[in-house]
Design an enzyme around this catalytic site. Structure first.
Site, PDB file in Angstrom:
ATOM      1  N   GLU A 126     -15.545  14.621 -24.915  1.00  0.00           N
ATOM      2  CA  GLU A 126     -16.884  14.864 -25.452  1.00  0.00           C
ATOM      3  C   GLU A 126     -17.707  13.582 -25.499  1.00  0.00           C
ATOM      4  OE1 GLU A 126     -15.508  18.660 -28.245  1.00  0.00           O
ATOM      5  OE2 GLU A 126     -15.758  16.660 -29.115  1.00  0.00           O
ATOM      6  N   ASP A 174      -4.443  18.501 -41.358  1.00  0.00           N
ATOM      7  CA  ASP A 174      -3.817  17.413 -40.611  1.00  0.00           C
ATOM      8  C   ASP A 174      -2.701  16.737 -41.388  1.00  0.00           C
ATOM      9  OD1 ASP A 174      -5.820  18.060 -38.898  1.00  0.00           O
ATOM     10  OD2 ASP A 174      -6.769  16.092 -38.841  1.00  0.00           O
ATOM     11  N   GLY A 232     -12.174  17.777 -47.070  1.00  0.00           N
ATOM     12  CA  GLY A 232     -12.477  18.140 -45.700  1.00  0.00           C
ATOM     13  C   GLY A 232     -12.468  19.650 -45.550  1.00  0.00           C
ATOM     14  N   PHE A 233     -12.219  20.128 -44.331  1.00  0.00           N
ATOM     15  CA  PHE A 233     -12.229  21.574 -44.089  1.00  0.00           C
ATOM     16  C   PHE A 233     -11.236  22.302 -45.001  1.00  0.00           C
ATOM     17  CE2 PHE A 233     -13.742  20.049 -39.891  1.00  0.00           C
ATOM     18  CZ  PHE A 233     -14.918  20.764 -39.829  1.00  0.00           C
ATOM     19  N   GLY A 234      -9.994  21.808 -45.029  1.00  0.00           N
ATOM     20  CA  GLY A 234      -8.965  22.487 -45.795  1.00  0.00           C
ATOM     21  C   GLY A 234      -9.180  22.379 -47.293  1.00  0.00           C
ATOM     22  N   VAL A 242      -7.007   8.023 -54.105  1.00  0.00           N
ATOM     23  CA  VAL A 242      -5.629   8.198 -54.560  1.00  0.00           C
ATOM     24  C   VAL A 242      -4.752   7.162 -53.871  1.00  0.00           C
ATOM     25  CG1 VAL A 242      -3.644   9.752 -54.565  1.00  0.00           C
ATOM     26  CG2 VAL A 242      -5.921  10.647 -55.068  1.00  0.00           C
ATOM     27  N   GLY A 264      -8.810  15.417 -51.231  1.00  0.00           N
ATOM     28  CA  GLY A 264      -9.444  15.542 -49.921  1.00  0.00           C
ATOM     29  C   GLY A 264     -10.407  16.702 -49.874  1.00  0.00           C
ATOM     30  N   ALA A 306      -9.848  22.220 -36.958  1.00  0.00           N
ATOM     31  CA  ALA A 306     -10.604  22.657 -38.131  1.00  0.00           C
ATOM     32  C   ALA A 306     -10.235  24.081 -38.536  1.00  0.00           C
ATOM     33  CB  ALA A 306     -12.098  22.557 -37.840  1.00  0.00           C
ATOM     34  N   GLN A 307     -10.041  24.975 -37.549  1.00  0.00           N
ATOM     35  CA  GLN A 307      -9.753  26.361 -37.884  1.00  0.00           C
ATOM     36  C   GLN A 307      -8.406  26.500 -38.595  1.00  0.00           C
ATOM     37  OE1 GLN A 307      -8.662  29.122 -34.765  1.00  0.00           O
ATOM     38  NE2 GLN A 307      -8.624  27.494 -33.224  1.00  0.00           N
TER      39      GLN A 307
END
Length: 421
Positions: free
Chosen positions: A177, A306, A19-21, A85, A17, A322-323
């Site tokens: 949003e 997540d 993403g952010f992490g 995966v 993955g 995200a943080q």
């Protein structure tokens, strides 16, 4: 000459993955004496918090995404694999890809993110896409813009009403949003570009099954968001669970509400990582992890973002933000480097809350810092600064900043393109 048998094998960390992490973890391991393999089924990373702006024609996909190889290309020890995966084998220390290839690891980091939860009704997905990919954002944009074009030529008032009705399902930050952005987009286009449409023909409905929207925020901020959305023409229905979603519209309270575009934002579920490891999943399908983010019952395997179910110092589950993922990724990358190269035991992760935010519309946003809150224009400006800062590089920050300034000054949306159908 050194014998091949004498060559010291570098430890390998596999990250699933980007993403952010996953990216934060890889970058923390960059240019170390550790071999890093990053696996993702897409070739690009994506700034998901701004996907709703792609869906509502404010930004283009390239503004919020970048090839993973470009992001990580400056690190000599990182290899990128585009693959999906399908299984993890902790006993043999390898992950299995969809094409049958197996990649061995010494440490495995699962940062596979989440997907929208349709609560057992996967057939609803094709009618009400969520916002987790560029494809979904472009699909929503296509449906919105095509509906206005069709409504412009439609002479049947009932069909025109259906075409100009959008239903957003889920009153969390994404739903709020989207509802606000769709209302602002529609009213601008009707007022400027369409000759046979009137603003009072536009209907945007936000549906929430719970008692209020933005339930994770303090009640006064939730009320502020409700009031603002009402002022810009968004109708809100709380305590209203969805019963069915079809191509014709949404069924609520035993009645079909005709609509041309439906957007799903009613809940998320974790990736199938728990199934891969054959361990019992925690709430939302997330992997229960220890304080150092290691997966319980799977030696050498870690999870973050997540994918992981973690608790803060107050004992409450950490949100899927995200943080959180970025902090966990950076922490874990540094901890694994110290563990593999120096033999140090990974410490416990501690989350530093930098506030939770949601944008409601032009000049309107909310921020919750725990001990104090912020709302209105100042919160909106802070929201913009934070989101520009979180973009992956300077080029994206500059591009998005310039476009936001231009859009704010002119109200124009430059990405109103409909693909050929």
């Amino acid at each position: 000459m050194q014998n091949q048998s004498e060559v010291v094998k570098r430890p390998r960390v596999v990250i699933v993955g980007a993403g952010f992490g996953g990216l934060a973890c890889a970058q923390a391991l960059g240019n170390t004496a550790i071999e890093v393999v990053v696996i993702d089924r897409r070739n690009h990373n994506l700034f998901q918090p701004l996907l709703y702006q792609v869906a509502t024609a404010a930004l283009s996909p390239a503004d919020i995404s970048e090839p993973i190889r470009r992001t990580l290309g400056r690190y000599h020890n990182i290899r990128v694999v585009m693959g999906e995966v399908v299984a993890v084998h902790p006993a043999t220390g390898c992950v299995e890809l969809k094409d049958g290839e197996e990649i061995a690891y010494d440490r495995l980091v699962l940062a596979t993110g989440s997907d929208y939860n349709y609560f057992g009704h996967e057939e609803w997905r094709k009618h009400a896409p969520g916002l987790k990919s560029i494809h979904e954002a472009r699909d929503i944009r296509q449906r919105l813009l095509l509906a206005f074009e069709k409504a412009e030529r439609c002479e049947d008032e009932e069909e025109k009403r259906r075409l100009l009705t959008t239903v957003v399902i889920g009153g969390g930050p994404t739903g709020v949003e989207m509802a606000g952005a769709i209302s602002e987009l529609g009213r601008f286009m009707i007022g400027r570009d369409f000759r046979t449409l009137k603003e009072d023909q536009l209907h945007v409905l936000l549906i929430e099954a719970g008692p209020r929207i933005l339930a994770t925020f303090p009640e006064d901020l939730s009320q502020y968001a409700s009031d603002y959305l009402s002022r810009i023409g968004v109708a809100i229905r709380v305590n209203t669970p969805v019963e069915d979603v079809t191509a014709e519209g949404v069924q609520i309270g035993g009645t079909l509400l005709p609509a041309s575009c439906m957007v799903w934002g009613a809940g998320v579920k974790a990736s199938p990582a728990a199934t891969w490891l054959q361990v019992e999943a925690g709430p939302g399908g997330r992997l229960p992890v220890a304080a150092d983010l290691s997966v319980k019952g799977a030696a050498g395997v870690y999870a973050l973002g997540d994918t992981a179910f973690t608790r803060g110092e107050d004992g409450q589950p950490l949100p899927a933000l995200a943080q959180v993922a970025k902090q966990q990724g950076k922490f874990l990358g540094m901890a694994l480097a110290a563990n593999l190269l120096l033999g140090e035991a990974p410490p416990a992760f501690r989350f530093q809350n930098r506030g939770n935010t949601a944008v409601i519309g032009r000049n309107a946003a909310i921020f919750d810092f725990g001990s104090w809150q912020l709302k209105g224009r100042l919160a909106w400006m802070l929201w913009a600064i934070v989101h520009v800062y979180l973009l992956v590089n300077f080029e994206k920050r500059l591009l998005v900043s310039v476009q936001w300034i231009w859009r704010y000054a002119t109200r124009q949306r430059g990405a109103r393109l409909i693909d050929e159908t």
